[in-house]
Design an enzyme around this catalytic site. Structure first.
Site, PDB file in Angstrom:
ATOM      1  N   PRO A 198      24.619 -46.000  -7.490  1.00  0.00           N
ATOM      2  CA  PRO A 198      24.003 -45.440  -6.285  1.00  0.00           C
ATOM      3  C   PRO A 198      25.030 -44.710  -5.431  1.00  0.00           C
ATOM      4  CG  PRO A 198      24.458 -47.759  -5.946  1.00  0.00           C
ATOM      5  CD  PRO A 198      24.811 -47.454  -7.386  1.00  0.00           C
ATOM      6  N   ARG A 245      23.824 -28.612   2.628  1.00  0.00           N
ATOM      7  CA  ARG A 245      22.609 -28.982   1.898  1.00  0.00           C
ATOM      8  C   ARG A 245      21.394 -28.102   2.236  1.00  0.00           C
ATOM      9  NH1 ARG A 245      20.072 -33.177   2.076  1.00  0.00           N
ATOM     10  NH2 ARG A 245      19.594 -33.349  -0.155  1.00  0.00           N
ATOM     11  N   CYS A 304      29.247 -16.199   8.979  1.00  0.00           N
ATOM     12  CA  CYS A 304      28.749 -14.845   8.714  1.00  0.00           C
ATOM     13  C   CYS A 304      27.964 -14.790   7.407  1.00  0.00           C
ATOM     14  CB  CYS A 304      29.904 -13.853   8.693  1.00  0.00           C
ATOM     15  SG  CYS A 304      30.586 -13.546  10.322  1.00  0.00           S
ATOM     16  N   GLU A 305      26.883 -15.532   7.356  1.00  0.00           N
ATOM     17  CA  GLU A 305      25.959 -15.558   6.217  1.00  0.00           C
ATOM     18  C   GLU A 305      24.553 -15.776   6.771  1.00  0.00           C
ATOM     19  OE1 GLU A 305      26.636 -15.479   2.890  1.00  0.00           O
ATOM     20  OE2 GLU A 305      28.829 -15.641   2.889  1.00  0.00           O
TER      21      GLU A 305
END
Length: 402
Positions: A260, A298, A327-328
């Site tokens: 886990p 994520r 900057c995306e």
């Protein structure tokens, strides 16, 4: 949680993990398998902070590592070498050499080529390498394609027929000792029936091997237990999970290994940031915060959902995108999320970020990695200091031309 006090003391953004929650999850999982010999190998990749690893080592956890760096982290945190396993598709010769020298429990092999490489390294060291083979049972985990690992089209493991040949080869090798079998069909599984299906397939292989006088000791079921990121999701029942595995192992004297990662740590963590300002155009409202995709990737990478709260804000809500300063266009934590209005310096909390948050962070746009905190028995402490610019350039600066 007094977020204002934490912000005053540590500034934002930061991660904070509830260690008591992790301990409870660990002990509950252990309890579910109490009817049989078992060992938890925490998946270090989910969150590799040394203090977190130390806390788990003190609970007698084992560790599943996918690089020699993770092996060294586990050892540094106090893990016992005989409770460390080494997995992953692309192990190098040097990594295999070091793993053998550390005398870890066993190495999970992912291919025939890797087995031959390990045998040659073991021969050079005049050692016998304990091995497990990762079997790909060709079971659909029904999860995000990036974290599905149990189909033939995935890069992980070997097919049953190839695994059988590998075990026979290892049995007759002077430098390999087959001690386990391993499968892991994917991550973030809320439906556990595919795990039980895979366990049945792999248990059949174990019985075939036993008939060939290959007696294994470990039946490693991997990880994959999902967590409820969204309110309409339900987490797997641990008793049902365990019973479904145990039912497949009737008559087999094997220690169950489980790996886990997300299940133990995801819901323990929060990413806390501050609002910089709001930006409104004709069609959309943007809330710009001081965290960004380099801190928590994520949502950008998997379109993953994380609950977002503004603990000190009330009032009418409206739809907005929560974005960072990278900057995306893919730099976002949420899109079309309903949140109250905000002002500069307001505190924002992004929930369930204890897994694959900091461990996947980067310095993109030359942004410093954030600090990490632990909440344990009501006390908050720093477990990783905030990076600074000097830390970032330390390995480059001396190479500047005069």
């Amino acid at each position: 949680m007094d977020y204002k006090q934490l912000k005053q003391e540590f500034n934002t953004p930061f991660y904070i993990y509830n260690f008591d929650f992790i301990k409870e999850r660990f002990l509950n999982l252990k309890e579910a398998f109490k009817a049989r010999k078992s060992q938890i190998f925490y998946a270090v990749k989910a969150n590799s902070n040394l203090s977190l690893l130390q806390m788990l080592a003190n609970l007698d956890s084992g560790f599943d590592c996918v690089s020699i760096g993770e092996v060294k982290r586990a050892l540094k945190a106090g893990a016992k070498a005989y409770k460390i396993i080494f997995s992953g598709v692309g192990k190098t010769k040097e990594e295999l050499r070091q793993a053998l020298e550390y005398d870890i429990l066993y190495i999970n092999l992912e291919s025939e080529a890797e087995m031959m490489l390990l045998e040659s390294v073991a021969k050079e060291l005049n050692l016998k390498a304990r091995i497990s083979i990762r079997v790909n049972p060709n079971v659909d985990a029904k999860t995000h394609p990036y974290i599905s690992t149990g189909l033939n089209e995935n890069k992980f493991g070997v097919e049953i027929d190839i695994a059988r040949k590998m075990y026979l080869y290892a049995k007759n090798s002077s430098f390999l000792e087959p001690v386990g079998v391993h499968f892991h069909i994917g991550s973030q599984l809320l439906d556990i029936s595919p795990i039980h299906e895979a366990a049945a397939i792999v248990a059949k292989l174990v019985r075939e091997l036993k008939a060939l006088q290959i007696d294994l000791k470990f039946f490693d079921i991997g990880g994959g237990l999902g967590v409820a990121y969204e309110k309409n999701e339900c987490e797997p029942d641990l008793y049902d999970y365990a019973q479904g595995i145990l039912a497949q192992l009737h008559g087999l004297d094997l220690t169950i290994g489980m790996e886990p990662g997300r299940y133990l740590v995801a819901k323990s963590g929060e990413f806390v940031c501050s609002v910089l300002y709001e930006k409104q155009n004709k069609t959309k409202r943007f809330v710009v915060v001081d965290g960004a995709m380099n801190d928590l990737i994520r949502p950008s990478l998997y379109e993953a959902y994380h609950e977002i709260i503004l603990p000190y804000n009330q009032g009418e809500e409206s739809l907005c995108d929560v974005v960072g300063g990278i900057c995306e266009s893919g730099d976002f934590f949420a899109k079309a999320r309903s949140l109250p209005s905000t002002q500069s310096d307001d505190i924002m909390v992004i929930k369930n970020t204890g897994a694959y948050g900091f461990s996947m962070s980067s310095n993109y746009n030359t942004r410093n990695k954030v600090c990490e905190l632990a909440l344990e028995e009501g006390q908050v402490r720093l477990i990783r200091q905030r990076e600074n610019f000097e830390d970032q350039i330390a390995l480059e600066e001396k190479f500047l031309k005069a």
